[in-house]
Design a protein around this motif. Structure first.
Motif, mmCIF file in Angstrom:
data_model
loop_
_atom_site.group_PDB
_atom_site.id
_atom_site.type_symbol
_atom_site.label_atom_id
_atom_site.label_comp_id
_atom_site.label_asym_id
_atom_site.label_seq_id
_atom_site.Cartn_x
_atom_site.Cartn_y
_atom_site.Cartn_z
ATOM 1 N N GLY A 174 0.800 -1.198 0.000
ATOM 2 C CA GLY A 174 0.000 0.000 0.000
ATOM 3 C C GLY A 174 0.843 1.262 0.000
ATOM 4 N N LEU A 175 1.904 1.278 0.824
ATOM 5 C CA LEU A 175 2.749 2.468 0.886
ATOM 6 C C LEU A 175 3.469 2.708 -0.443
ATOM 7 N N ILE A 176 3.976 1.605 -1.009
ATOM 8 C CA ILE A 176 4.688 1.730 -2.291
ATOM 9 C C ILE A 176 3.735 2.221 -3.378
ATOM 10 N N HIS A 177 2.510 1.677 -3.375
ATOM 11 C CA HIS A 177 1.506 2.093 -4.361
ATOM 12 C C HIS A 177 1.179 3.584 -4.215
ATOM 13 N N THR A 178 1.050 4.024 -2.982
ATOM 14 C CA THR A 178 0.756 5.441 -2.726
ATOM 15 C C THR A 178 1.888 6.341 -3.214
ATOM 16 N N ILE A 179 3.133 5.919 -2.958
ATOM 17 C CA ILE A 179 4.295 6.701 -3.388
ATOM 18 C C ILE A 179 4.348 6.794 -4.916
ATOM 19 N N GLU A 180 4.040 5.666 -5.593
ATOM 20 C CA GLU A 180 4.044 5.647 -7.052
ATOM 21 C C GLU A 180 2.987 6.601 -7.607
ATOM 22 N N ARG A 181 1.821 6.607 -6.972
ATOM 23 C CA ARG A 181 0.760 7.509 -7.423
ATOM 24 C C ARG A 181 1.164 8.971 -7.229
ATOM 25 N N LEU A 182 1.813 9.271 -6.126
ATOM 26 C CA LEU A 182 2.284 10.643 -5.884
ATOM 27 C C LEU A 182 3.334 11.052 -6.905
ATOM 28 N N ARG A 183 4.220 10.125 -7.235
ATOM 29 C CA ARG A 183 5.248 10.419 -8.239
ATOM 30 C C ARG A 183 4.616 10.665 -9.605
ATOM 31 N N GLU A 184 3.627 9.829 -9.957
ATOM 32 C CA GLU A 184 2.944 10.015 -11.233
ATOM 33 C C GLU A 184 2.220 11.358 -11.275
ATOM 34 N N ARG A 185 1.571 11.680 -10.161
ATOM 35 C CA ARG A 185 0.852 12.958 -10.098
ATOM 36 C C ARG A 185 1.817 14.135 -10.225
ATOM 37 N N ASN A 186 2.970 14.034 -9.586
ATOM 38 C CA ASN A 186 3.972 15.096 -9.658
ATOM 39 C C ASN A 186 4.519 15.230 -11.076
ATOM 40 N N THR A 187 4.735 14.079 -11.726
ATOM 41 C CA THR A 187 5.223 14.100 -13.113
ATOM 42 C C THR A 187 4.208 14.757 -14.039
ATOM 43 N N LEU A 188 2.934 14.409 -13.846
ATOM 44 C CA LEU A 188 1.875 15.011 -14.662
ATOM 45 C C LEU A 188 1.802 16.519 -14.449
ATOM 46 N N ARG A 189 1.963 16.934 -13.193
ATOM 47 C CA ARG A 189 1.929 18.367 -12.894
ATOM 48 C C ARG A 189 3.095 19.098 -13.573
ATOM 49 N N GLU A 190 4.283 18.478 -13.523
ATOM 50 C CA GLU A 190 5.449 19.084 -14.167
ATOM 51 C C GLU A 190 5.261 19.159 -15.677
ATOM 52 N N ASP A 191 4.721 18.088 -16.266
ATOM 53 C CA ASP A 191 4.466 18.090 -17.708
ATOM 54 C C ASP A 191 3.449 19.155 -18.079
ATOM 55 N N ARG A 192 2.410 19.293 -17.249
ATOM 56 C CA ARG A 192 1.389 20.305 -17.512
ATOM 57 C C ARG A 192 1.982 21.711 -17.438
ATOM 58 N N ASP A 193 2.804 21.969 -16.414
ATOM 59 C CA ASP A 193 3.429 23.285 -16.256
ATOM 60 C C ASP A 193 4.369 23.579 -17.413
ATOM 61 N N SER A 194 5.124 22.561 -17.841
ATOM 62 C CA SER A 194 6.048 22.739 -18.959
ATOM 63 C C SER A 194 5.292 23.065 -20.245
ATOM 64 N N LEU A 195 4.188 22.340 -20.479
ATOM 65 C CA LEU A 195 3.368 22.582 -21.668
ATOM 66 C C LEU A 195 2.735 23.965 -21.621
ATOM 67 N N LEU A 196 2.296 24.375 -20.436
ATOM 68 C CA LEU A 196 1.702 25.702 -20.273
ATOM 69 C C LEU A 196 2.718 26.787 -20.599
ATOM 70 N N GLN A 197 3.944 26.643 -20.079
ATOM 71 C CA GLN A 197 4.985 27.619 -20.350
ATOM 72 C C GLN A 197 5.328 27.661 -21.838
ATOM 73 N N GLU A 198 5.358 26.495 -22.458
ATOM 74 C CA GLU A 198 5.648 26.425 -23.889
ATOM 75 C C GLU A 198 4.557 27.129 -24.703
ATOM 76 N N ASN A 199 3.321 26.924 -24.313
ATOM 77 C CA ASN A 199 2.208 27.590 -25.004
ATOM 78 C C ASN A 199 2.262 29.105 -24.818
ATOM 79 N N LEU A 200 2.616 29.535 -23.601
ATOM 80 C CA LEU A 200 2.728 30.965 -23.345
ATOM 81 C C LEU A 200 3.833 31.591 -24.193
ATOM 82 N N ARG A 201 4.977 30.884 -24.286
ATOM 83 C CA ARG A 201 6.070 31.401 -25.127
ATOM 84 C C ARG A 201 5.646 31.470 -26.582
ATOM 85 N N HIS A 202 4.887 30.474 -27.028
ATOM 86 C CA HIS A 202 4.406 30.466 -28.408
ATOM 87 C C HIS A 202 3.477 31.645 -28.667
#
Length: 245
Positions: free
Chosen positions: A1-29
């Motif tokens: 359970g703990l490992i599963h929770t950590i993996e979900r948090l990592r995935e969520r953090n990765t998605l957030r970083e990807d979203r922020d990166s895409l947002l910044q790229e769109n703003l620059r465009h």
């Protein structure tokens, strides 16, 4: 359970970083698109004074500068640049009316299309550093030819960033194209504004040129005067001249 929770948090953090990166790229465009749209309006003008006014306005608004000045190369003396216009906090007394190639600070940067950090001191431009420079100087290049120079300074609320200098370099390239087109058009137009017999400029040219000079005098607070020269017996003089040619 703990490992599963950590993996979900990592995935969520990765998605957030990807979203922020895409947002910044769109703003620059979006920012790049806005700059290019402004630049396209520059090349739609064929009046040199109008181009310089719009270019100065564009430089200041896009970079967040409070001041800008522009020098154009003298077509007869190619190593000289004459002050064409300025806006913002600058005054004519703060700027050199004429710049020679030898007086341009950091020429190895400027004449290669890169921005050079500068200061404006006692009607002179001097090379500055990242901590004290009040602005930057940039060449307006077209096909390797230096059409003019632009000074951008007095950043609102801080110092100029690399993104500001990059945006200014794009505007400078389009301004160089617009100025080159305007000068070519003016040359062709001038041919049609001459009297076919005497090669003197006609009244249409005089009215157009007079209007531009009056505008510049009002815009920059300069003195202005007109001298009228009357030639008696012009037809006789023309006939005598034709007889000797």
């Amino acid at each position: 359970g703990l490992i599963h929770t950590i993996e979900r948090l990592r995935e969520r953090n990765t998605l957030r970083e990807d979203r922020d990166s895409l947002l910044q790229e769109n703003l620059r465009h979006i920012e790049q698109q806005a700059i290019f749209e402004r630049c396209l309006s520059l090349v739609s003008y064929l009046n040199l004074e109008a181009i310089c006014e719009l270019a100065l306005k564009t430089f200041t608004e896009v970079t967040g500068a409070q001041s800008a000045a522009l020098w154009l190369r003298n077509e007869e003396k190619l190593e000289r640049y004459s002050l064409q216009g300025y806006r913002g906090l600058l005054d004519a007394k703060d700027l050199p009316m004429l710049l020679t190639v030898d007086e341009v600070p950091a020429p190895q940067l400027v004449f290669n299309g890169q921005a050079a950090l500068v200061n404006t001191v006692n009607c002179e431009l001097t090379e500055g550093d990242s901590d004290q420079a009040c602005g930057f100087l940039l060449a307006m290049l077209h096909e390797g030819d230096v059409i003019g120079l632009v000074l951008v300074q007095d950043k609102i609320g801080g110092r100029f960033q690399e993104s500001d200098r990059h945006a200014a370099s794009i505007i400078a390239r389009f301004t160089a194209i617009a100025i080159r087109n305007a000068r070519r058009f003016y040359t062709l137009e001038r041919i049609g504004l001459k009297d076919s017999d005497s090669a003197a400029y006609n009244m249409t040219y005089f009215v157009d040129y007079l209007g531009k000079e009056i505008y510049k005098a009002q815009r920059y607070g300069r003195g202005f005067g007109v001298v009228q020269l009357v030639l008696d017996n012009l037809d006789v003089l023309k006939h005598q001249l034709d007889a000797h040619t």
